[in-house]
Write an enzyme that holds these catalytic residues in place. Structure first.
Site, PDB file in Angstrom:
ATOM      1  N   TYR A 101      45.553  41.315 -41.910  1.00  0.00           N
ATOM      2  CA  TYR A 101      45.258  41.139 -40.569  1.00  0.00           C
ATOM      3  C   TYR A 101      43.734  40.834 -40.346  1.00  0.00           C
ATOM      4  O   TYR A 101      42.929  41.347 -40.800  1.00  0.00           O
ATOM      5  CB  TYR A 101      45.792  42.586 -39.750  1.00  0.00           C
ATOM      6  CG  TYR A 101      47.007  42.734 -39.674  1.00  0.00           C
ATOM      7  CD1 TYR A 101      48.191  41.818 -40.225  1.00  0.00           C
ATOM      8  CD2 TYR A 101      47.422  44.124 -39.177  1.00  0.00           C
ATOM      9  CE1 TYR A 101      49.504  42.144 -40.025  1.00  0.00           C
ATOM     10  CE2 TYR A 101      48.767  44.344 -39.135  1.00  0.00           C
ATOM     11  CZ  TYR A 101      49.891  43.424 -39.661  1.00  0.00           C
ATOM     12  OH  TYR A 101      51.207  43.730 -39.502  1.00  0.00           O
TER      13      TYR A 101
HETATM   14  N1  LIG Z   1      55.499  43.819 -41.453  1.00  0.00           N
HETATM   15  C1  LIG Z   1      55.552  42.743 -40.593  1.00  0.00           C
HETATM   16  O1  LIG Z   1      55.662  41.648 -41.216  1.00  0.00           O
HETATM   17  C2  LIG Z   1      54.995  42.861 -39.146  1.00  0.00           C
HETATM   18  C3  LIG Z   1      55.157  41.836 -38.331  1.00  0.00           C
HETATM   19  C4  LIG Z   1      54.740  42.296 -36.852  1.00  0.00           C
HETATM   20  C5  LIG Z   1      54.136  43.140 -36.745  1.00  0.00           C
HETATM   21  N2  LIG Z   1      54.110  44.052 -37.525  1.00  0.00           N
HETATM   22  C6  LIG Z   1      53.466  45.573 -37.136  1.00  0.00           C
HETATM   23  O2  LIG Z   1      54.020  46.075 -36.105  1.00  0.00           O
HETATM   24  C7  LIG Z   1      53.166  46.298 -35.053  1.00  0.00           C
HETATM   25  C8  LIG Z   1      53.780  45.906 -33.481  1.00  0.00           C
HETATM   26  O3  LIG Z   1      54.411  44.665 -33.569  1.00  0.00           O
HETATM   27  P1  LIG Z   1      53.934  43.528 -32.444  1.00  0.00           P
HETATM   28  O4  LIG Z   1      52.235  43.849 -32.418  1.00  0.00           O
HETATM   29  O5  LIG Z   1      54.273  42.226 -33.431  1.00  0.00           O
HETATM   30  O6  LIG Z   1      54.556  43.603 -31.333  1.00  0.00           O
HETATM   31  P2  LIG Z   1      54.972  44.680 -30.072  1.00  0.00           P
HETATM   32  O7  LIG Z   1      54.569  45.920 -30.393  1.00  0.00           O
HETATM   33  O8  LIG Z   1      56.360  44.123 -29.871  1.00  0.00           O
HETATM   34  O9  LIG Z   1      54.220  43.984 -28.886  1.00  0.00           O
HETATM   35  C9  LIG Z   1      52.767  44.307 -28.964  1.00  0.00           C
HETATM   36  C10 LIG Z   1      52.197  43.471 -27.801  1.00  0.00           C
HETATM   37  O10 LIG Z   1      52.847  44.186 -26.476  1.00  0.00           O
HETATM   38  C11 LIG Z   1      51.758  44.156 -25.334  1.00  0.00           C
HETATM   39  N3  LIG Z   1      51.968  45.516 -25.067  1.00  0.00           N
HETATM   40  C12 LIG Z   1      51.789  46.597 -25.911  1.00  0.00           C
HETATM   41  N4  LIG Z   1      52.202  47.900 -24.869  1.00  0.00           N
HETATM   42  C13 LIG Z   1      52.360  47.172 -23.650  1.00  0.00           C
HETATM   43  C14 LIG Z   1      52.721  48.084 -22.444  1.00  0.00           C
HETATM   44  N5  LIG Z   1      52.826  49.204 -22.654  1.00  0.00           N
HETATM   45  N6  LIG Z   1      52.573  47.281 -21.418  1.00  0.00           N
HETATM   46  C15 LIG Z   1      52.502  45.838 -21.331  1.00  0.00           C
HETATM   47  N7  LIG Z   1      52.166  45.307 -22.658  1.00  0.00           N
HETATM   48  C16 LIG Z   1      51.938  45.860 -23.694  1.00  0.00           C
HETATM   49  C17 LIG Z   1      50.617  43.647 -25.988  1.00  0.00           C
HETATM   50  O11 LIG Z   1      50.160  42.419 -26.028  1.00  0.00           O
HETATM   51  P3  LIG Z   1      49.919  41.664 -24.788  1.00  0.00           P
HETATM   52  O12 LIG Z   1      49.145  42.334 -23.668  1.00  0.00           O
HETATM   53  O13 LIG Z   1      48.956  40.573 -25.165  1.00  0.00           O
HETATM   54  O14 LIG Z   1      51.203  40.979 -24.327  1.00  0.00           O
HETATM   55  C18 LIG Z   1      50.661  44.079 -27.326  1.00  0.00           C
HETATM   56  O15 LIG Z   1      49.956  43.759 -28.184  1.00  0.00           O
HETATM   57  C19 LIG Z   1      51.896  45.315 -35.154  1.00  0.00           C
HETATM   58  O16 LIG Z   1      50.867  45.529 -34.515  1.00  0.00           O
HETATM   59  C20 LIG Z   1      51.896  45.337 -36.761  1.00  0.00           C
HETATM   60  O17 LIG Z   1      51.403  46.581 -37.178  1.00  0.00           O
HETATM   61  C21 LIG Z   1      54.439  44.197 -38.766  1.00  0.00           C
END
Ligand SMILES: NC(=O)c1ccc[n+]([C@@H]2O[C@H](COP(=O)([O-])OP(=O)(O)OC[C@H]3O[C@@H](n4cnc5c(N)ncnc54)[C@H](OP(=O)(O)O)[C@@H]3O)[C@@H](O)[C@H]2O)c1
Length: 372
Positions: A101
Site C-alpha cells: 500500500y
Molecule cells: N486483500 C485485498 O486484496 C484487498 C483489496 C481491496 C481492499 N482491501 C482492504 O479492504 C479495505 C476496504 O476496502 P476498499 O477501501 O477497497 O473499499 P470500501 O471499503 O468498499 O470503500 C472505501 C471507500 O468508500 C468511501 N467511504 C467509506 N466510508 C464512507 C462513508 N461512510 N460515506 C461515504 N463514503 C465512504 C471512501 O472513498 P471516497 O470518499 O473516495 O468515495 C472509502 O475510501 C481496504 O482499505 C483494504 O484495507 C484488501
C-alpha cells in the site's frame, strides 16, 4: 453496567450524530444527547480470529498513501491520525494494511502511518489485543524463498515500529500463474509464525479450493490458519463467496470482508452524473447504472431504520458472520461507519437486500489474483 474500557462517550455521541435525521453533515460540536443507550459493542461481542480478539468491524487503510486510486496527499495525514484515534477510542482494534500500500515513492506509507499513529496515540495501549494490525505481504515474483518472505515481514514490522504483528496475511495466491512459488510463500508464513513475528496467520484472495490446500499444509506444520480476507459485499456475494464462507466456518477460519462498500458505490453518494475522480470512475460508469434497484432498496431500509446506506451495507457483512473492514479517509467516514455497529438488520431485510442484489445486472469485478 460498566462500559467496556475502550468504548467511551464518543460511541454514544457517534450513534446520536449518525441517527440524527440520517444527516451526513458533520456537527459543529459533539452532539449532546445519545439515542442509543449502550456502547457500540460489548466485550463479549468481540470476534475471535485465532488467538486474537477483535472488534466486529475493522478499518481498511489502502487509501493511506495511494495517490493513484484514492487521491492521497500527505496533507491528509493529520486527519488520518484523527481517524485512527477516533476508531481506537471507540473500541475498534483491527486495522488492515499491506506492504504494497502506497503508490510510487510512498510505497509502505500505510504501514508507516499506522506505526506513527500507534506511537503517538495518547490513550492507553496496554496489551497486544488493544491494537491488532493485520498486514499483507505481497506475493511479488522476486519473493522466491521463505527467507525472503520472512524478510518482508521484518520490513513491515520496522515500518510499523512493532515487534510482532497481529495477523500476517499472504496477500494473494500465485497458484494461477506461478504454482511453484507458492510453497515457498507458505513456508515463509510458517517461519514467521514459528519465530513469533506474527500472532496469527491469514490469507487473502484465496478461493475455497486453494484455502483447503493451504489450511491443510499449514496444519501439517503445526500452524493454524486464522483468517481469509476476500472481497465480500452486497456487490460481491456470489456462489464463490458463499462457498468460501462455508469452508471458513467448517475450518474455524474467520472471514474478513474487504471492499464492503463496493469501493464507495454502496454509500449512495455516487451516480452516473457524479463519479469519483481517478480510475474508479471507469468501473463505476459500468456498474452503477445497473444498481438502481439495489441502491433504492438500501436507501429504503436505511431510512426505515434511521441508518445510512453505508451503515446498512456494512451491517449486512456483519450479519453474514464476516468482519468488514471499510476503507476510511476522513473523520466523517469513521463517525458514520462506527454507526454500523450496535444493531442488526432483520432476517427479512437481509433477504430483501440479497434478492435485490442478486437480480442486479452487474456485480463487482473480482480481484485478478482471486483463485478458485
Ligand atoms: N486483500 C485485498 O486484496 C484487498 C483489496 C481491496 C481492499 N482491501 C482492504 O479492504 C479495505 C476496504 O476496502 P476498499 O477501501 O477497497 O473499499 P470500501 O471499503 O468498499 O470503500 C472505501 C471507500 O468508500 C468511501 N467511504 C467509506 N466510508 C464512507 C462513508 N461512510 N460515506 C461515504 N463514503 C465512504 C471512501 O472513498 P471516497 O470518499 O473516495 O468515495 C472509502 O475510501 C481496504 O482499505 C483494504 O484495507 C484488501
Amino acid at each position: 453496567m460498566a462500559l467496556p474500557p475502550a468504548v467511551g462517550a464518543a460511541a454514544f455521541a457517534v450513534q446520536a450524530h449518525v441517527h440524527a435525521g440520517g444527516s451526513l453533515r458533520r456537527p459543529a460540536s459533539p452532539p449532546a444527547a445519545a439515542l442509543r443507550l449502550g456502547p457500540l459493542f460489548w466485550p463479549w461481542e468481540k470476534v475471535k480470529v485465532g488467538p486474537l480478539s477483535v472488534s466486529p468491524m475493522g478499518f481498511g487503510t489502502w487509501a493511506w498513501g495511494n495517490q493513484l486510486l484514492w487521491g492521497y496527499q500527505e496533507s491528509m495525514d493529520s486527519e488520518l491520525q484523527e481517524c485512527f484515534n477516533l476508531a481506537l477510542r471507540n473500541g475498534i482494534n483491527l486495522f488492515d494494511t499491506a506492504d504494497s500500500y502506497g503508490t510510487g515513492k510512498l510505497n509502505g506509507q500505510s504501514e508507516r502511518l499506522l506505526g506513527k499513529f500507534i506511537r503517538e496515540y495518547e490513550g492507553p495501549i496496554k496489551s497486544p489485543d488493544d491494537v491488532v494490525i493485520a498486514t499483507k505481504f505481497a506475493a511479488y515474483p522476486w519473493r522466491l524463498t521463505s527467507g525472503q518472505f520472512v524478510s518482508a515481514c521484518k520490513s513491515s514490522l520496522e515500518r510499523l515500529q512493532l515487534d510482532r504483528l497481529g495477523i500476517g496475511q499472504l496477500h494473494w495466491s500465485t497458484a494461477n500463474y506461478a504454482p511453484l512459488q507458492e510453497r515457498a510463500l507458505w513456508d515463509g508464513l510458517v517461519e514467521m509464525y514459528d519465530k513469533g513475528l506474527v500472532r496469527a496467520v491469514g490469507v487473502s484472495n484465496y478461493g475455497p479450493k486453494q484455502l483447503l490446500k493451504i489450511h491443510s499444509y499449514l496444519a501439517s506444520k503445526g500452524v493454524p490458519l486464522s483468517s481469509a480476507q476476500v472481497q465480500f459485499s452486497l456487490l460481491s456475494m456470489g456462489d464463490e463467496q458463499m462457498e468460501l464462507k462455508a469452508v471458513c466456518d467448517s475450518l474455524g477460519i474467520r472471514l474478513i470482508a474487504y471492499s464492503p462498500l463496493g469501493l464507495g458505490m454502496l454509500t449512495g453518494k455516487y451516480d452516473s452524473s457524479n463519479l469519483p475522480n481517478g480510475p474508479r470512475s471507469v468501473l463505476f460508469r459500468q456498474i452503477l447504472p445497473g444498481l438502481e434497484s439495489l441502491l433504492t432498496c438500501l436507501r429504503s431500509i436505511a431510512e426505515k431504520k434511521g441508518k445510512t446506506m453505508s451503515q446498512v451495507a456494512i451491517n449486512w457483512c456483519i450479519c453474514k458472520g464476516a468482519i468488514p473492514i471499510p476503507g476510511v479517509k476522513t473523520v466523517r467516514h469513521v463517525e458514520e461507519n462506527l454507526g454500523a455497529l450496535g444493531w442488526r438488520l432483520s432476517p427479512a431485510e437481509i433477504s430483501e437486500l440479497e434478492s435485490t442484489a442478486m437480480a442486479a445486472p452487474k456485480k463487482m469485478i473480482q480481484n485478478v489474483f482471486q483463485t478458485a
